[in-house]
Design a protein around this motif. Sequence first.
Motif, mmCIF file in Angstrom:
data_model
loop_
_atom_site.group_PDB
_atom_site.id
_atom_site.type_symbol
_atom_site.label_atom_id
_atom_site.label_comp_id
_atom_site.label_asym_id
_atom_site.label_seq_id
_atom_site.Cartn_x
_atom_site.Cartn_y
_atom_site.Cartn_z
ATOM 1 N N ASN A 72 33.972 42.239 40.188
ATOM 2 C CA ASN A 72 35.231 41.597 39.822
ATOM 3 C C ASN A 72 35.910 42.313 38.658
ATOM 4 O O ASN A 72 37.134 42.507 38.661
ATOM 5 C CB ASN A 72 34.980 40.137 39.432
ATOM 6 C CG ASN A 72 34.531 39.285 40.602
ATOM 7 O OD1 ASN A 72 34.696 39.648 41.761
ATOM 8 N ND2 ASN A 72 33.929 38.148 40.302
ATOM 9 N N VAL A 73 35.120 42.694 37.653
ATOM 10 C CA VAL A 73 35.698 43.390 36.504
ATOM 11 C C VAL A 73 36.267 44.732 36.920
ATOM 12 O O VAL A 73 37.374 45.122 36.504
ATOM 13 C CB VAL A 73 34.643 43.569 35.384
ATOM 14 C CG1 VAL A 73 35.195 44.459 34.270
ATOM 15 C CG2 VAL A 73 34.225 42.227 34.810
ATOM 16 N N VAL A 74 35.539 45.459 37.733
ATOM 17 C CA VAL A 74 36.013 46.768 38.192
ATOM 18 C C VAL A 74 37.303 46.616 38.992
ATOM 19 O O VAL A 74 38.239 47.416 38.850
ATOM 20 C CB VAL A 74 34.920 47.467 39.024
ATOM 21 C CG1 VAL A 74 35.479 48.714 39.696
ATOM 22 C CG2 VAL A 74 33.736 47.843 38.137
ATOM 23 N N GLU A 75 37.379 45.575 39.817
ATOM 24 C CA GLU A 75 38.572 45.385 40.653
ATOM 25 C C GLU A 75 39.775 44.919 39.846
ATOM 26 O O GLU A 75 40.892 45.439 40.009
ATOM 27 C CB GLU A 75 38.280 44.372 41.761
ATOM 28 C CG GLU A 75 39.480 44.094 42.655
ATOM 29 C CD GLU A 75 39.183 43.119 43.772
ATOM 30 O OE1 GLU A 75 40.139 42.770 44.511
ATOM 31 O OE2 GLU A 75 38.012 42.699 43.919
ATOM 32 N N HIS A 76 39.580 43.949 38.963
ATOM 33 C CA HIS A 76 40.708 43.332 38.252
ATOM 34 C C HIS A 76 40.876 43.851 36.824
ATOM 35 O O HIS A 76 41.870 43.515 36.172
ATOM 36 C CB HIS A 76 40.540 41.815 38.241
ATOM 37 C CG HIS A 76 40.544 41.203 39.612
ATOM 38 N ND1 HIS A 76 41.693 41.050 40.346
ATOM 39 C CD2 HIS A 76 39.527 40.738 40.381
ATOM 40 C CE1 HIS A 76 41.400 40.491 41.512
ATOM 41 N NE2 HIS A 76 40.101 40.295 41.556
ATOM 42 N N ARG A 77 39.909 44.610 36.351
ATOM 43 C CA ARG A 77 39.996 45.303 35.066
ATOM 44 C C ARG A 77 40.225 44.361 33.880
ATOM 45 O O ARG A 77 40.952 44.658 32.938
ATOM 46 C CB ARG A 77 41.072 46.397 35.111
ATOM 47 C CG ARG A 77 40.857 47.401 36.242
ATOM 48 C CD ARG A 77 41.713 48.620 36.073
ATOM 49 N NE ARG A 77 41.354 49.391 34.890
ATOM 50 C CZ ARG A 77 40.295 50.202 34.805
ATOM 51 N NH1 ARG A 77 39.486 50.351 35.844
ATOM 52 N NH2 ARG A 77 40.054 50.865 33.677
ATOM 53 N N ASP A 120 44.527 37.207 33.482
ATOM 54 C CA ASP A 120 44.287 36.277 34.578
ATOM 55 C C ASP A 120 42.808 35.927 34.585
ATOM 56 O O ASP A 120 41.977 36.640 35.151
ATOM 57 C CB ASP A 120 44.700 36.927 35.907
ATOM 58 C CG ASP A 120 44.725 35.933 37.054
ATOM 59 O OD1 ASP A 120 44.414 34.741 36.819
ATOM 60 O OD2 ASP A 120 45.040 36.345 38.191
ATOM 61 N N GLY A 121 42.460 34.837 33.911
ATOM 62 C CA GLY A 121 41.060 34.449 33.796
ATOM 63 C C GLY A 121 40.943 33.025 33.284
ATOM 64 O O GLY A 121 41.943 32.362 33.008
#
Length: 204
Positions: A72-77, A120-121
């Motif tokens: 998720n972090v890699v995708e949404h940074r 966005d979190g």
Amino acid sequence: MRAPPAAPDRRLVELPPDAPVWERVFTVAPLVLIGTKEGDGYDVAPKHLASPFGWENSFGFVCTPRHATYRNVVEHRAFTVSFPRADRILHATLAAGGRLDDGSKPTLDAVPTFPAHHIDGVFVEGCYLYLECELDRVIGGFGDNGLIVGRIVASSACQEFVRRIDQDDADVLERLNPIVYVSPGRFGIVRETYSFPFPIGFSR
């Protein structure tokens, strides 16, 4: 004149280098809840291999590509960090719940959250410190794991636990009761602290 070498401590035992040291002894680390954007919703997961990096506003944690948090972090940074108090240990447990075959994590329905402001979190309610981080870098090569480092773009804290010059740090911590993870498999609550005996003239 050099002092004679100290006698070896006969109570020491060697730990085999072909197995993780961390499974043989207890170590203390922070316990945080990492929030990430996932599909049309959000995920929250507990992490303990987590720390500030340097004295500036960087924060990172260790994770594996096998976990949704990493992907998720890699995708949404971006990711959020919630620091729980003792009365939120159940939320940390629920955030660690297993996933169903469809990838959902139903235990998260019982974890109260609220939106972050700058990314966005989501955050977990009732914690004492909140960080909003944009991904800075991912460093691989630690076995199956990678180090995810974020740049803090916003932060907030419960007013009661913000340090002030007119109150003693020990009193703040006594009210705070932060959680620490005692690896492997235990947790503790910090109820009493002491000023560290730094030498005169010490500076970081």
